[in-house]
Design a protein around this motif. Structure first.
Motif, mmCIF file in Angstrom:
data_model
loop_
_atom_site.group_PDB
_atom_site.id
_atom_site.type_symbol
_atom_site.label_atom_id
_atom_site.label_comp_id
_atom_site.label_asym_id
_atom_site.label_seq_id
_atom_site.Cartn_x
_atom_site.Cartn_y
_atom_site.Cartn_z
ATOM 1 N N ALA A 1 4.634 14.967 -6.989
ATOM 2 C CA ALA A 1 5.098 13.755 -6.315
ATOM 3 C C ALA A 1 4.201 12.574 -6.675
ATOM 4 N N ARG A 2 4.590 11.397 -6.228
ATOM 5 C CA ARG A 2 3.837 10.178 -6.516
ATOM 6 C C ARG A 2 3.233 9.626 -5.227
ATOM 7 N N ALA A 3 2.029 9.090 -5.338
ATOM 8 C CA ALA A 3 1.331 8.599 -4.158
ATOM 9 C C ALA A 3 2.098 7.478 -3.469
ATOM 10 N N GLU A 4 2.810 6.657 -4.228
ATOM 11 C CA GLU A 4 3.530 5.540 -3.595
ATOM 12 C C GLU A 4 4.680 6.003 -2.717
ATOM 13 N N TRP A 5 5.057 7.277 -2.815
ATOM 14 C CA TRP A 5 6.093 7.800 -1.930
ATOM 15 C C TRP A 5 5.555 8.129 -0.542
ATOM 16 N N ALA A 6 4.252 8.263 -0.407
ATOM 17 C CA ALA A 6 3.645 8.656 0.871
ATOM 18 C C ALA A 6 3.489 7.443 1.785
ATOM 19 N N ALA B 1 1.065 14.330 2.926
ATOM 20 C CA ALA B 1 1.178 12.931 2.507
ATOM 21 C C ALA B 1 -0.193 12.250 2.414
ATOM 22 N N PRO B 2 -1.059 12.359 3.440
ATOM 23 C CA PRO B 2 -2.402 11.782 3.286
ATOM 24 C C PRO B 2 -3.202 12.469 2.186
ATOM 25 N N ALA B 3 -3.004 13.780 2.014
ATOM 26 C CA ALA B 3 -3.698 14.497 0.946
ATOM 27 C C ALA B 3 -3.293 13.972 -0.423
ATOM 28 N N LEU B 4 -2.042 13.608 -0.555
ATOM 29 C CA LEU B 4 -1.548 13.008 -1.789
ATOM 30 C C LEU B 4 -2.276 11.700 -2.082
ATOM 31 N N LEU B 5 -2.415 10.865 -1.064
ATOM 32 C CA LEU B 5 -3.118 9.591 -1.227
ATOM 33 C C LEU B 5 -4.602 9.796 -1.500
ATOM 34 N N LEU B 6 -5.210 10.755 -0.799
ATOM 35 C CA LEU B 6 -6.638 11.002 -0.982
ATOM 36 C C LEU B 6 -6.918 11.558 -2.375
ATOM 37 N N THR B 7 -6.033 12.397 -2.869
ATOM 38 C CA THR B 7 -6.192 12.936 -4.220
ATOM 39 C C THR B 7 -6.150 11.830 -5.259
ATOM 40 N N GLU B 8 -5.222 10.902 -5.086
ATOM 41 C CA GLU B 8 -5.155 9.775 -6.018
ATOM 42 C C GLU B 8 -6.423 8.929 -5.924
ATOM 43 N N ARG B 9 -6.911 8.729 -4.699
ATOM 44 C CA ARG B 9 -8.106 7.906 -4.502
ATOM 45 C C ARG B 9 -9.346 8.556 -5.117
ATOM 46 N N LEU B 10 -9.515 9.867 -4.922
ATOM 47 C CA LEU B 10 -10.706 10.560 -5.415
ATOM 48 C C LEU B 10 -10.572 10.989 -6.875
ATOM 49 N N LEU C 1 -3.390 22.527 -1.122
ATOM 50 C CA LEU C 1 -4.039 22.335 -2.416
ATOM 51 C C LEU C 1 -3.412 21.137 -3.121
ATOM 52 N N THR C 2 -4.220 20.383 -3.848
ATOM 53 C CA THR C 2 -3.699 19.256 -4.625
ATOM 54 C C THR C 2 -4.379 19.212 -5.986
ATOM 55 N N ALA C 3 -3.713 18.550 -6.935
ATOM 56 C CA ALA C 3 -4.295 18.377 -8.265
ATOM 57 C C ALA C 3 -3.680 17.144 -8.911
ATOM 58 N N PRO C 4 -4.493 16.180 -9.344
ATOM 59 C CA PRO C 4 -3.946 15.005 -10.021
ATOM 60 C C PRO C 4 -3.355 15.386 -11.366
ATOM 61 N N GLN C 5 -2.284 14.693 -11.733
ATOM 62 C CA GLN C 5 -1.597 14.924 -12.992
ATOM 63 C C GLN C 5 -1.495 13.606 -13.765
ATOM 64 N N PRO C 6 -1.148 13.649 -15.039
ATOM 65 C CA PRO C 6 -1.027 12.404 -15.810
ATOM 66 C C PRO C 6 0.065 11.482 -15.272
ATOM 67 N N TYR C 7 -0.085 10.197 -15.597
ATOM 68 C CA TYR C 7 0.924 9.168 -15.325
ATOM 69 C C TYR C 7 1.217 8.971 -13.842
ATOM 70 N N GLY C 8 0.203 9.173 -12.986
ATOM 71 C CA GLY C 8 0.355 8.856 -11.579
ATOM 72 C C GLY C 8 0.972 9.933 -10.716
ATOM 73 N N TRP C 9 1.174 11.112 -11.260
ATOM 74 C CA TRP C 9 1.737 12.208 -10.476
ATOM 75 C C TRP C 9 0.613 13.042 -9.856
#
Length: 214
Positions: A107-112, A171-180, A195-203
């Protein structure tokens, strides 16, 4: 009453905790949005999903009070239930995969929805927090083991509607993953695991265990 399944999403290793989710597999029995909203309110789950096309993964998600364009724990739960390569929601297409005991979505952080992050020095401080007064959506967190990416967190929606704390929401985990900018292993609420993991291109990938309750 319309038939529905009950799942728990983001469960602990022993199958406990997690967030309950209602899933109406035959969404065609309630095609009208108003009827869907009424059923979601009656069931009272944090989210209720209506499956409109199980083969293409088209779903429609409601809280007891509104329709959602994206819903993290709904997507993880339905991805496990349907075992399809993607889900389709108003926000966009959500990639999915099953990996052993974990189900993952992309998913994308802007969706949260936005929230306010409060960082604490220790996990014990997060454990001891009282419920804050109604107001901002607050995500309280602390490192349990920073090198390993392990976090202790609690989520306080601040709505003043009787739901003081959400056991498991990514949803907050998604935002925190993008931030960190790093993978995280989060213990949230009383014992849920996300569990979360950042992916290429903002995913961002979000993973968790799903159990069928009924």
């Amino acid at each position: 009453m319309t038939d529905y399944d009950v799942l728990r999403v983001f469960c602990a290793p022993n199958g406990g905790y997690g967030n309950e989710l209602g899933v109406v597999r035959e969404g065609s029995v309630l095609p009208d949005r108003e009827d869907r909203q009424d059923l979601a309110a009656k069931l009272g789950f944090g989210e209720t999903v209506f499956v409109d096309d199980p083969e293409r993964g088209i779903i429609d998600v409601y809280t007891p009070t509104r329709r959602l364009s994206f819903a993290d724990h709904s997507c993880v739960g339905v991805a496990w239930l349907l075992d399809v390569p993607e889900l389709v929601l108003p926000a966009g297409e959500v990639g999915t995969r099953l990996d052993g005991e974990f189900t993952w979505i992309e998913a994308r952080a802007e969706w949260a929805p936005p929230c306010v992050f409060h960082r604490y020095a220790t996990a014990a401080e997060v454990d001891d927090l009282p419920v804050p007064p109604a107001g901002d959506w607050i995500y309280a967190w602390a490192w349990e083991d920073e090198p390993a990416g392990r976090i202790r967190a609690r989520g306080f929606p601040g709505r003043g509607d009787g739901v003081d704390e959400i056991e498991a929401t990514a949803a907050p985990a998604l935002l925190l993953t993008e931030r960190l900018g790093r993978a995280l292993n989060i213990t949230q609420g009383a014992g849920s695991q996300i569990l979360t993991a950042p992916q290429p291109y903002g995913w961002v990938e979000i993973g968790g265990r799903v159990f069928l309750e009924r």
